[in-house]
Design a protein around this motif. Sequence first.
Motif, mmCIF file in Angstrom:
data_model
loop_
_atom_site.group_PDB
_atom_site.id
_atom_site.type_symbol
_atom_site.label_atom_id
_atom_site.label_comp_id
_atom_site.label_asym_id
_atom_site.label_seq_id
_atom_site.Cartn_x
_atom_site.Cartn_y
_atom_site.Cartn_z
ATOM 1 N N SER A 64 0.828 -1.210 0.000
ATOM 2 C CA SER A 64 0.000 0.000 0.000
ATOM 3 C C SER A 64 0.861 1.258 0.000
ATOM 4 N N LYS A 210 -7.891 2.459 -12.088
ATOM 5 C CA LYS A 210 -8.034 1.035 -12.422
ATOM 6 C C LYS A 210 -6.668 0.352 -12.491
ATOM 7 N N VAL A 213 -5.330 -0.142 -8.974
ATOM 8 C CA VAL A 213 -6.003 -1.244 -8.291
ATOM 9 C C VAL A 213 -5.492 -2.593 -8.798
ATOM 10 N N VAL A 214 -5.323 -2.710 -10.119
ATOM 11 C CA VAL A 214 -4.786 -3.948 -10.697
ATOM 12 C C VAL A 214 -3.370 -4.203 -10.190
ATOM 13 N N ALA A 216 -1.940 -3.086 -7.357
ATOM 14 C CA ALA A 216 -1.958 -3.448 -5.936
ATOM 15 C C ALA A 216 -2.481 -4.866 -5.735
ATOM 16 N N SER A 217 -3.522 -5.249 -6.485
ATOM 17 C CA SER A 217 -4.080 -6.599 -6.362
ATOM 18 C C SER A 217 -3.059 -7.653 -6.783
ATOM 19 N N GLY A 218 -2.339 -7.373 -7.859
ATOM 20 C CA GLY A 218 -1.301 -8.297 -8.311
ATOM 21 C C GLY A 218 -0.192 -8.451 -7.290
ATOM 22 N N LEU A 220 -0.469 -8.008 -4.045
ATOM 23 C CA LEU A 220 -1.004 -8.770 -2.913
ATOM 24 C C LEU A 220 -0.970 -10.267 -3.211
ATOM 25 N N CYS A 221 -1.292 -10.635 -4.450
ATOM 26 C CA CYS A 221 -1.220 -12.046 -4.855
ATOM 27 C C CYS A 221 0.213 -12.561 -4.786
ATOM 28 N N TYR A 224 1.131 -13.050 -1.085
ATOM 29 C CA TYR A 224 0.487 -14.253 -0.532
ATOM 30 C C TYR A 224 1.169 -15.519 -1.055
ATOM 31 N N CYS A 243 -3.985 -18.619 -6.544
ATOM 32 C CA CYS A 243 -3.334 -17.320 -6.330
ATOM 33 C C CYS A 243 -2.305 -17.047 -7.428
ATOM 34 N N LEU A 250 -3.342 -10.847 -13.556
ATOM 35 C CA LEU A 250 -3.287 -9.428 -13.188
ATOM 36 C C LEU A 250 -2.032 -8.756 -13.743
#
Length: 530
Positions: A64, A210, A213-214, A216-218, A220-221, A224, A243, A250
Motif C-alpha cells: 500500500s 483502475k 487497483v490492478v 496493488a491486487s497483483g 497482494l497475490c 500471498y 493465487c 493481473l
Amino acid sequence: MDKNIYFKDWIHNWDWGMRAALFLILMFSILQFSLFSLTQNYVVSYFGAQPEDVTFSIQVTYISLLFFLPIQIRFLNYFNTRKYLITVLLCGIILNLVFMKTTDIHVFILLRFLQGIIISLMAGAMLTLIFTRLHDQKKQAVGYSVFYGTLLGSSVVAGAPSAWVIDNMDWRMIYYIVIVMQVISIVIVFFIFTKERQHRQVPLYQIDWKAYVVMASGMLCVAYFMVYGPKQYWFQDKSITYCFMLMVFLLFMFVYRQVKSKRPIIHFSIFKSKKFITGLFLLAFFYGLKDTINLVYSYISTVTQWANYQYIELALVNISGMALAMYAASQLVMRKKHSIHFFLVTGFGFMLAFNLWMYFIISTDLAFSDLVIPIFLQGAASGMLFVPIATYILSHVPVNTGLSGSLVAGHVRFFTTLNSFAGYYTLQLFYNQHYKEQFLAHLTPYDMAYTNANNATVQAFISKGYNAQDATIAARASIIKQVGIQSQLLTSQTIFLIVAAVLATIIAVVLIAPFVKRVLNWPKLAFKTH
C-alpha cells in the motif's frame, strides 16, 4: 522551486531547523512500517496467528505504501498543505485507536494496508518537501539516504521502546506511543506550514485508478504466494495454485493497460537502458543476499534466547554500521570521486566478510561480543551499496518518465525481499531435514557415541531426582532437542557459505567486467583510428 510556497516566514530561511522538523515527521511516519518486526512473537500469540501472517501484514503495508507513493504527490499539490497533512495524521490516529480494539488477524492485515496508505501519504510528502530544501546535485544521494536510512533504522527506533513496553505492560500500549508521535507531528505541521495555499493547484483528474487497483491486487497475490507458498508446499495447495493463476492474469492486465495508456504509471521505455537494467539486477542481488542477517536474529531467538534489550542492542550495532557507511557513500557519490565499481566491490566485500565470519563462528554458545563486528560489517555493506546503486539506477532514467524508475526499483525490492524470504525458508527446510536424517542415523544402540551420551544424560537426570523411566524419557527428549539445534546451526552455516560463494562470484564479475569491456571494444577503437 520557491522555498516559501509551503512554509511560514519564520522558518523557511532556517534550513537546518526546517530539515530537522521534516525529518522528525518522516521518522514518526515510517516508524509504523516496522512497528511489529521486532515484536512479532507477541502479535502472533495475541491473535493466535502464524508467523507468516505477521510477515504478510508487513508486506501488505509495503504494498500500500508503493501503491500510493505516485499518487501522494498529486494530493500534495492539490490540497492546502497544512490542512492536508493534519487530516492524514488525524486519520492515522483514528486507525491506531481501531488497532487497539482489533482481535482478528484478518482485520489486522486489512488495517495494516490502510496504515501503509497513511505512511505513504506522510512519508512521501516529507520526502518531497525535503527535496525542496536540497541543492539539485544533492537530491538523489541525500534524499534516498534519508528515506532508506530512516526505513531501516525505524525497526530499532520502534523496537527499543516496544521492548520496554512489552516487558513492563500490555504490548498494545505501543499504539499510544505512536499516537503521541502523531500528535507531536500535528503540532509541528501547524507551526511550520502556511495557513493558505501558495502553490499552484494541480487537478486530481487523469489518475488511472483502475491500473493502480490492478497493480496493488497483483502485488497482494505475489505476497500471498511467496509468503504462504513454502509452508503449503507450493502448488500442492489449491489456494496457492489459484493465487498464482490470478497473479499471472493481473500482471498481464497491468502490462496491457500500461502499453495502451497515454499516461502510464510505468513508462516501459526505461527498460531500453542497459545500465538501468544492470542497476536493477544489482539492487536485486543486494536485497536478496543481505537477508542472511535474519538467520542471526533467528539464532538469537531460538538458540541463545537473549532478552529483548540485547536483541535491540545488536540491531542498533547493525544500524550504526549502516548509517556511517551510508553517510560516507553519499558524500563520495556527491563528489563523484569513485565509480560504481568501487562501491560494489567494497559493499559486497563487507557482505562477504560477514557471511564468512558467521560461517566460521556460529555455534551454540556465542556471546554478544562475538557478533558485534560481523553485524556491524553487514550494516556497513547495506549502507555502502544502497545509495550508489539507487543513484546509478535513477541517473539512467529519462526525466520525462517521472517516478517510473523509483517505482520499478521499489517493486524490485518488494519481489526480491519476498523471493529471499521464500528461498531461505525453502533452503532451511531442505538442509534441516538433510542434517536431521544424518543425525538420526546415529541414534541407535549400536552407535557408541550416542550410547555413551545417552547414558550420561540419563545419569544426570537421575542425580536431579528423576526415576529411571522418567530420566530415560527426559534424556531422549533432550537429545532430540539438541539434534534440532545442531541441524539448524549446520543449516545456517551452509546457507552462509552458499551466499558467500555467490558474493565472491559477483565481486569477481565486477572486477573483471571493465577489462572484458575494453577487450570487446578494442577492435572498434582500432577500426576508428584507421
